[in-house]
Motif scaffolding. Structure first.
Motif, PDB file in Angstrom:
ATOM      1  N   LEU A 112       0.564  10.241  -2.201  1.00 38.44           N
ATOM      2  CA  LEU A 112       0.701   9.200  -3.216  1.00 38.44           C
ATOM      3  C   LEU A 112       2.164   8.963  -3.592  1.00 38.44           C
ATOM      4  CD1 LEU A 112      -2.394   9.935  -5.473  1.00 38.44           C
ATOM      5  CD2 LEU A 112      -2.091   8.070  -3.822  1.00 38.44           C
ATOM      6  N   THR A 113       2.963  10.015  -3.598  1.00 33.74           N
ATOM      7  CA  THR A 113       4.391   9.852  -3.899  1.00 33.74           C
ATOM      8  C   THR A 113       5.069   9.013  -2.829  1.00 33.74           C
ATOM      9  OG1 THR A 113       4.506  11.922  -5.127  1.00 33.74           O
ATOM     10  CG2 THR A 113       6.586  11.070  -4.259  1.00 33.74           C
ATOM     11  N   ALA A 116       3.812   5.396  -3.123  1.00 31.02           N
ATOM     12  CA  ALA A 116       4.407   4.715  -4.280  1.00 31.02           C
ATOM     13  C   ALA A 116       5.874   4.376  -4.013  1.00 31.02           C
ATOM     14  CB  ALA A 116       4.274   5.585  -5.529  1.00 31.02           C
ATOM     15  N   GLY A 136       3.512   4.052 -10.380  1.00 29.78           N
ATOM     16  CA  GLY A 136       3.345   4.981  -9.266  1.00 29.78           C
ATOM     17  C   GLY A 136       3.369   6.427  -9.728  1.00 29.78           C
ATOM     18  N   VAL A 166      10.178   8.655  -6.419  1.00 31.75           N
ATOM     19  CA  VAL A 166       9.729   7.325  -6.856  1.00 31.75           C
ATOM     20  C   VAL A 166      10.687   6.708  -7.874  1.00 31.75           C
ATOM     21  CG1 VAL A 166       7.827   6.001  -7.855  1.00 31.75           C
ATOM     22  CG2 VAL A 166       7.322   7.972  -6.402  1.00 31.75           C
TER      23      VAL A 166
END
Length: 179
Positions: A112-113, A116, A136, A166
């Motif tokens: 997810l990092t 994002a 994010g 991010v």
């Protein structure tokens, strides 16, 4: 404010010049992060703790350095550098392996990092980088916290990693990146 010329081998970390204040803050962030994760270091072999400690220190240093003008300008000058930075940042997953932390939340945090950060980089010309980066980080931390095996150390590392990649790295801080 006094600045220092950074050796070319360290430009990917610090850019070309850094202020004494920025270098001090970067240096202070590293032991703070290692101390916060100390409980996990005490449960593994020394060689694993040392390697993990170096990666944790790198994550913490980047969480500060990537906000500086010099580091930002270094990456803003090259889309290829930005892409390579994102590709090689598997730190959180490797730290989890070295410290015997749960792998699933680490994979969630990493995936997810990177997703994002990639979205934020692709939004450079839209003026939405900052709010999308904020969202994010919320998604990364929320999803990781909802993973049943998540530990406090892993959540701390996830927060540092998401801030570094991010908020600090993916946003071009020298451009008009928000409304």
């Amino acid at each position: 404010m006094r600045t220092f010329r950074i050796p070319s081998a360290l430009h990917d970390v610090f850019g070309e010049r850094q202020s004494a204040a920025s270098l001090t803050l970067i240096a202070l962030a590293m032991p703070v992060a290692v101390l916060a994760a100390l409980p996990a270091f005490l449960t593994v072999e020394p060689w694993r703790a040392v390697l993990a400690g170096l990666l944790v220190a790198d994550i913490a240093a980047g969480a500060i350095a990537n906000f500086t003008r010099s580091t930002n300008d270094h990456y803003a000058a090259s889309a290829l550098r930005r892409t390579v930075f994102l590709v090689v940042h598997v730190h959180i997953f490797v730290v989890a392996l070295l410290l015997d932390l749960p792998i699933i939340p680490a994979l969630v945090a990493w995936a997810l990092t990177i997703a994002a950060a990639t979205a934020v980089v692709l939004l450079k010309a839209t003026g939405l980088q900052r709010p999308v980066a904020g969202m994010g980080v919320v998604v990364v931390l929320g999803a990781t916290a909802m993973t049943p095996e998540a530990t406090m150390v892993l959540l701390f590392m996830t927060a540092l990693f998401a801030i570094k990649v991010v908020l600090a790295f993916a946003i071009d801080h020298s451009a008009d990146t928000g409304p």
